[in-house]
Design an enzyme around this catalytic site. Structure first.
Site, PDB file in Angstrom:
ATOM      1  N   GLU A  96       0.833  -1.210   0.000  1.00 48.92           N
ATOM      2  CA  GLU A  96       0.000   0.000   0.000  1.00 48.92           C
ATOM      3  C   GLU A  96       0.870   1.263   0.000  1.00 48.92           C
ATOM      4  OE1 GLU A  96      -4.001  -1.649   2.267  1.00 48.92           O
ATOM      5  OE2 GLU A  96      -2.230  -1.200   3.453  1.00 48.92           O
ATOM      6  N   TYR A  97       1.931   1.227   0.814  1.00 49.74           N
ATOM      7  CA  TYR A  97       2.850   2.375   0.833  1.00 49.74           C
ATOM      8  C   TYR A  97       3.443   2.582  -0.567  1.00 49.74           C
ATOM      9  CZ  TYR A  97       6.903   5.292   1.701  1.00 49.74           C
ATOM     10  OH  TYR A  97       7.823   6.306   1.625  1.00 49.74           O
ATOM     11  N   ASP A  98       3.902   1.487  -1.164  1.00 52.07           N
ATOM     12  CA  ASP A  98       4.518   1.592  -2.493  1.00 52.07           C
ATOM     13  C   ASP A  98       3.544   2.192  -3.503  1.00 52.07           C
ATOM     14  OD1 ASP A  98       6.777   0.527  -1.455  1.00 52.07           O
ATOM     15  OD2 ASP A  98       6.450  -1.507  -2.228  1.00 52.07           O
ATOM     16  N   LEU A 102      33.707  11.429  24.652  1.00 54.01           N
ATOM     17  CA  LEU A 102      33.278  11.488  26.052  1.00 54.01           C
ATOM     18  C   LEU A 102      34.312  10.827  26.951  1.00 54.01           C
ATOM     19  CD1 LEU A 102      29.552  10.381  25.618  1.00 54.01           C
ATOM     20  CD2 LEU A 102      30.368  12.691  26.129  1.00 54.01           C
ATOM     21  N   LYS A 127      24.140   4.608  25.424  1.00 56.41           N
ATOM     22  CA  LYS A 127      25.263   4.976  24.559  1.00 56.41           C
ATOM     23  C   LYS A 127      25.180   4.068  23.342  1.00 56.41           C
ATOM     24  CE  LYS A 127      30.263   5.799  24.640  1.00 56.41           C
ATOM     25  NZ  LYS A 127      30.451   5.390  23.261  1.00 56.41           N
ATOM     26  N   ASP A 163      25.843   2.197  19.998  1.00 55.52           N
ATOM     27  CA  ASP A 163      27.113   1.701  19.467  1.00 55.52           C
ATOM     28  C   ASP A 163      27.034   1.601  17.944  1.00 55.52           C
ATOM     29  OD1 ASP A 163      29.639   0.728  19.423  1.00 55.52           O
ATOM     30  OD2 ASP A 163      29.159  -1.256  20.204  1.00 55.52           O
ATOM     31  N   ARG A 219      31.799  11.959  11.619  1.00 54.05           N
ATOM     32  CA  ARG A 219      32.534  12.622  12.695  1.00 54.05           C
ATOM     33  C   ARG A 219      33.932  13.036  12.224  1.00 54.05           C
ATOM     34  NH1 ARG A 219      36.157  11.414  16.777  1.00 54.05           N
ATOM     35  NH2 ARG A 219      35.773  12.587  18.688  1.00 54.05           N
ATOM     36  N   TYR A 262      20.756  12.306  19.534  1.00 55.69           N
ATOM     37  CA  TYR A 262      20.791  12.431  20.996  1.00 55.69           C
ATOM     38  C   TYR A 262      21.386  13.725  21.525  1.00 55.69           C
ATOM     39  CZ  TYR A 262      25.270  10.398  19.630  1.00 55.69           C
ATOM     40  OH  TYR A 262      26.441  10.136  18.993  1.00 55.69           O
ATOM     41  N   LYS A 284      24.396  13.046  31.299  1.00 59.72           N
ATOM     42  CA  LYS A 284      24.626  14.453  30.957  1.00 59.72           C
ATOM     43  C   LYS A 284      24.009  15.355  32.014  1.00 59.72           C
ATOM     44  CE  LYS A 284      24.448  13.235  26.081  1.00 59.72           C
ATOM     45  NZ  LYS A 284      23.654  13.156  24.865  1.00 59.72           N
ATOM     46  N   LYS A 336      30.676   2.792  30.706  1.00 58.36           N
ATOM     47  CA  LYS A 336      30.825   1.671  29.772  1.00 58.36           C
ATOM     48  C   LYS A 336      30.431   0.363  30.444  1.00 58.36           C
ATOM     49  CE  LYS A 336      33.535   2.093  26.438  1.00 58.36           C
ATOM     50  NZ  LYS A 336      33.429   2.305  24.993  1.00 58.36           N
ATOM     51  N   CYS A 356      43.373 -31.613   1.096  1.00 63.77           N
ATOM     52  CA  CYS A 356      42.308 -31.708   2.101  1.00 63.77           C
ATOM     53  C   CYS A 356      42.864 -32.391   3.352  1.00 63.77           C
ATOM     54  CB  CYS A 356      41.122 -32.502   1.547  1.00 63.77           C
ATOM     55  SG  CYS A 356      39.881 -32.867   2.809  1.00 63.77           S
ATOM     56  N   CYS A 381      40.668 -36.016   3.474  1.00 58.21           N
ATOM     57  CA  CYS A 381      40.771 -37.097   2.481  1.00 58.21           C
ATOM     58  C   CYS A 381      42.056 -37.013   1.656  1.00 58.21           C
ATOM     59  CB  CYS A 381      39.548 -37.101   1.565  1.00 58.21           C
ATOM     60  SG  CYS A 381      39.531 -35.733   0.397  1.00 58.21           S
ATOM     61  N   CYS A 423      37.530 -28.661  -0.992  1.00 55.59           N
ATOM     62  CA  CYS A 423      37.791 -30.050  -1.325  1.00 55.59           C
ATOM     63  C   CYS A 423      36.599 -30.468  -2.186  1.00 55.59           C
ATOM     64  CB  CYS A 423      37.848 -30.883  -0.038  1.00 55.59           C
ATOM     65  SG  CYS A 423      37.724 -32.648  -0.349  1.00 55.59           S
ATOM     66  N   CYS A 465      34.272 -37.189   0.295  1.00 54.60           N
ATOM     67  CA  CYS A 465      35.227 -36.922   1.385  1.00 54.60           C
ATOM     68  C   CYS A 465      34.487 -37.134   2.704  1.00 54.60           C
ATOM     69  CB  CYS A 465      35.751 -35.494   1.274  1.00 54.60           C
ATOM     70  SG  CYS A 465      36.629 -34.930   2.737  1.00 54.60           S
TER      71      CYS A 465
HETATM   72  S1  IVH Z   1      26.823  12.856  23.504  1.00 54.44           S
HETATM   73  C1  IVH Z   1      29.911  16.262  23.324  1.00 54.44           C
HETATM   74  N1  IVH Z   1      25.175  10.850  23.689  1.00 54.44           N
HETATM   75  O1  IVH Z   1      29.796   8.149  21.940  1.00 54.44           O
HETATM   76  C2  IVH Z   1      29.129  15.047  23.602  1.00 54.44           C
HETATM   77  N2  IVH Z   1      27.220  10.502  22.553  1.00 54.44           N
HETATM   78  O2  IVH Z   1      32.725   8.565  23.030  1.00 54.44           O
HETATM   79  C3  IVH Z   1      28.487  14.527  22.397  1.00 54.44           C
HETATM   80  N3  IVH Z   1      27.453   8.242  21.601  1.00 54.44           N
HETATM   81  O3  IVH Z   1      31.230  10.442  19.737  1.00 54.44           O
HETATM   82  C4  IVH Z   1      28.184  13.112  22.493  1.00 54.44           C
HETATM   83  N4  IVH Z   1      25.489   7.481  22.275  1.00 54.44           N
HETATM   84  O4  IVH Z   1      29.377   8.918  18.853  1.00 54.44           O
HETATM   85  C5  IVH Z   1      26.372  11.261  23.245  1.00 54.44           C
HETATM   86  N5  IVH Z   1      23.572   9.181  23.905  1.00 54.44           N
HETATM   87  C6  IVH Z   1      24.757   9.596  23.450  1.00 54.44           C
HETATM   88  C7  IVH Z   1      25.608   8.754  22.713  1.00 54.44           C
HETATM   89  C8  IVH Z   1      26.851   9.237  22.276  1.00 54.44           C
HETATM   90  C9  IVH Z   1      26.609   7.199  21.602  1.00 54.44           C
HETATM   91  C10 IVH Z   1      28.780   8.215  20.968  1.00 54.44           C
HETATM   92  C11 IVH Z   1      29.093   9.414  20.127  1.00 54.44           C
HETATM   93  C12 IVH Z   1      30.352  10.011  20.709  1.00 54.44           C
HETATM   94  C13 IVH Z   1      30.917   8.868  21.481  1.00 54.44           C
HETATM   95  C14 IVH Z   1      31.713   9.397  22.645  1.00 54.44           C
END
Ligand code: IVH
Length: 697
Positions: A54-56, A102, A134, A136, A155, A245, A318, A342, A436, A439, A454, A459
């Site tokens: 439907e979206y398409d 950070l 955080k 990843d 970045r 974020y 923060k 971490k 191999c 064998c 192989c 084998c």
């Molecule tokens: S704040 C000046 N918030 O972690 C602060 N960073 O080691 C701006 N990251 O380069 C970053 N989740 O790529 C912030 N909720 C989050 C984050 C976050 C992942 C990453 C970001 C940053 C790295 C710092």
């Protein structure tokens, strides 16, 4: 983002557009709004209200209208995600505010120290903090000017990055325009992370492996590798998401200030981003006063980590008040107002003792690193696949090297790199065999492939691996058979091929050491039960090259009897979803081979059902039309058995919590899916017991 009334209104418009299709100059912006709304439902909320088809259909309408009225195209039209040109180079651009990294913390004491400094700098007894995951992935910066996305960048070194706007536009959770003007904002720079969720990563890797390509190491690499791809189409294929974020800079329309009175805190910025349609950690964030609650929240979240659909490697804390952030300032490396917590490392170092060469069921030779056992994130790792010769060369691995090993979430462990600076000269190169190891036949390397093979299909290693695959959990799931028994029976001459599984001489087996009556009965029952496994399991169990579980399911849906596959040409096979040239050729070859067909006939004679799962599944229809999802650990049933029960009774299984879901069955330690479902009144949340009661005896 959308109120209930707006949602209902847009859904009404959706239906009108779907039935009428009357695009003209006056109404076209309405169609764009409808499409934006559905992109938001799908990509940000993960809760679509219409089907892909439907979206398409709606998208095609817009595209057709714009084709005949090119003057009416707006830069933020949903069609404008798709630029036709390839990225030839990526221009270097300067960030408005440097992207600092950070400071890290690893335990409660680190956080307590950091809080002490924060209290000193702010002069407060208790500081208000905003805590969020955080993410990843790969960090990005987005700039919006006068409500339009004007630039996206990587970045880079933190001061300068590369412009990747065309690629970022392909990520549908990034709005091409957003009404910052309603907050009096003229220009804004936002920070975030591009991520591939665990499910997309798994699927993408399955596809790569089915095509005999190297799997990607982890979702983070998958995301960062995507940002600088030449072909934006490839970016779209990877199903990336963006989490935003942080707001690093803004200008107001009506004043020169770089702060905004309506937005005095970091959490209010996150709320604004959410309101404007961005995927910001609105629900995941928590605002608390004082460090004790911070410690509690980050510890709680560490348990949730594996349940999240995407990878996080910690939490970010923060200072919430933006004027306090300004007051605290930054060092040359990081802001003083934020810290990363971490989670426990999923990396460790170990020693590479030797490399073994294993022969797979298709004859592929895989180098496997044997390392000194090392615990990583609760699992002891001692054996790691190195995939192929190129990987070993690229990483420049040597026997005796100290290696850095990573194990992320659901991802298999892998060697990140050797620590070359720790070498003492005693390390030895890794020598690839010419023959191999099982064998002795000479190995070959087909031109377009990265692995040595192989090619002797008799084998011993291949035969044994084919049987092991056939009985394995994801294939015919013959419980209590297992790898060890396959090897034992093969060595003793009791089992020589796949049909042999159904001709085992239990009198002889009962005389073997370790086989009591009970274990023989169990094995016998499991073998008998496997004869009626759904067809897709049997197809997967055959171990046809490039045919993984997904392709096996696709094929099973297209046929009523396994032998039907004999009748398809390569071209016909290519018409199926996920079946490319290579896969089609491999299936065609398998079913064109006399020995294979003979084997299938033999299986049939021995009682194995070759009929379609649709017919086999028709046990009942008490759950017809109902959608189910299981979350958490079930106590009585295995997840796959429970899912099969749903399908056997006419219901279906969905992958995520959406408003279409009827029942969420909750086991122990359920996580985010349960939280999400609680917010949707139409979903019935039931226990495993309740579920069992729904199934007819
Ligand atoms: S704040 C000046 N918030 O972690 C602060 N960073 O080691 C701006 N990251 O380069 C970053 N989740 O790529 C912030 N909720 C989050 C984050 C976050 C992942 C990453 C970001 C940053 C790295 C710092």
């Amino acid at each position: 983002m959308y109120t209930k009334e707006q949602t209902q209104q847009l859904q009404k418009l959706t239906n009108e557009w779907m039935s009428s299709g009357k695009a003209d100059n006056n109404t076209i912006e309405q169609l764009r709004d409808v499409l934006r709304f559905h992109e938001y439902r799908y990509y940000v909320l993960n809760d679509p209200l219409i089907s892909d088809v439907e979206y398409d259909g709606l998208y095609k309408q817009l595209e057709n209208f714009e084709k005949s009225n090119p003057d009416a195209i707006t830069p933020d039209s949903p069609t404008q995600r798709v630029g036709s040109s390839l990225n030839t180079s990526f221009v270097t651009v300067q960030h408005i505010v440097p992207m600092l990294s950070l400071e890290n913390s690893y335990n409660a004491d680190d956080l307590i120290d950091w809080d002490r400094k924060a209290r000193e700098l702010t002069g407060l007894d208790k500081v208000e903090y905003c805590i969020e995951p955080k993410f990843d992935g790969a960090s990005i910066s987005l700039i919006y000017e006068n409500d339009l996305l004007t630039r996206a960048a990587t970045r880079g070194d933190g001061v300068e990055g590369e412009e990747i706007t065309t690629n970022i536009k392909r990520i549908k959770s990034v709005p091409l325009s957003a009404k910052f003007s309603t907050y009096d904002i003229e220009q804004i720079e936002i920070r975030g992370e591009v991520m591939m969720n665990k499910n997309s990563f798994k699927k993408y890797n399955e596809q790569l492996q089915e095509q005999n390509l190297l799997p990607l190491a982890n979702p983070r690499n998958a995301a960062s590798g995507s940002l600088r791809m030449k072909d934006p189409k490839e970016v779209a294929k990877r199903n990336l998401e963006a989490f935003l974020y942080n707001v690093s800079f803004l200008t107001n329309k009506t004043s020169n200030a770089h702060t905004n009175v309506k937005l005095p805190t970091h959490s209010s910025m996150l709320e604004m981003l959410w309101q404007l349609g961005f995927h910001s950690p609105k629900a995941e964030k928590k605002v608390v006063k004082g460090i004790d609650d911070v410690i509690q929240y980050v510890n709680e979240y560490e348990y949730k980590r594996d349940d999240l659909p995407y990878e996080i490697d910690g939490m970010v804390i923060k200072v919430n008040d933006l004027s306090l952030q300004d007051k605290m300032g930054m060092t040359t490396h990081h802001p003083r107002w934020a810290i990363a917590f971490k989670f426990k490392a999923r990396q460790a170092t170990s020693k590479l003792i030797k490399v073994e060469f294993q022969v797979g069921r298709t004859g592929s030779i895989t180098p496997v690193a044997k390392i000194e056992p090392v615990p990583i994130g609760g699992v002891t790792v001692s054996s790691i696949s190195l995939f192929n010769e190129d990987v070993v060369r690229e990483k420049d691995l040597h026997i005796g090297d100290t290696v850095l090993v990573e194990r992320a979430g659901d991802v298999i462990p892998y060697i990140v790199k050797p620590l070359a600076e720790l070498r003492d000269g005693t390390e030895k190169p890794i020598i690839f065999p010419k023959n191999c190891p099982v064998c002795g036949d000479e190995l070959v390397k087909p031109e377009d492939e990265a692995v040595w093979r192989c090619v002797n299909i008799n084998c011993k290693a291949q035969v044994v691996e084919r049987i092991i695959h056939f009985v394995s959990k994801d294939a015919m799931d013959i419980k209590s058979f297992g790898e060890a028994n396959v090897r034992k029976f093969y060595e003793l001459g009791l089992l020589k091929d796949v049909p042999g599984i159904y001709q085992l001489d239990f009198d002889v087996i009962s005389k073997l050491e370790g086989f009591g009556k009970k274990s023989i009965d169990n094995l016998h029952t499991a073998i008998e039960n496997s004869k009626t496994q759904p067809l897709h399991r049997l197809i997967f169990a055959l171990g046809i090259r490039y045919v993984g579980e997904t392709t096996a399911k696709t094929l099973a849906h297209k046929i009523t009897n396994l032998l039907d596959l004999k009748n398809f040409s390569e071209e016909q096979l290519q018409q199926f979803d996920d079946v490319g040239v290579k896969v089609a050729a491999s299936i065609y070859q398998f079913f064109g081979n006399k020995d294979n067909i003979e084997m299938l006939h033999k299986l049939q004679q021995l009682g194995v059902q070759l009929e379609s799962s649709k017919q086999q599944l028709a046990v009942g229809d008490s759950l017809a039309g109902k959608m189910f999802l299981f979350t958490g650990t079930l106590e009585k049933l295995k997840r796959s058995d429970a899912e099969e029960l749903v399908e056997k009774n006419g219901g279906s299984i969905v992958g995520s919590v959406t408003s279409k879901l009827n029942y969420l069955v909750v086991g122990a330690d359920a996580g985010s899916k349960l939280e999400k479902a609680k917010k949707i009144p139409a979903i019935k949340i039931i226990s495993e017991e309740d579920f069992i009661k729904m199934i007819p005896k």
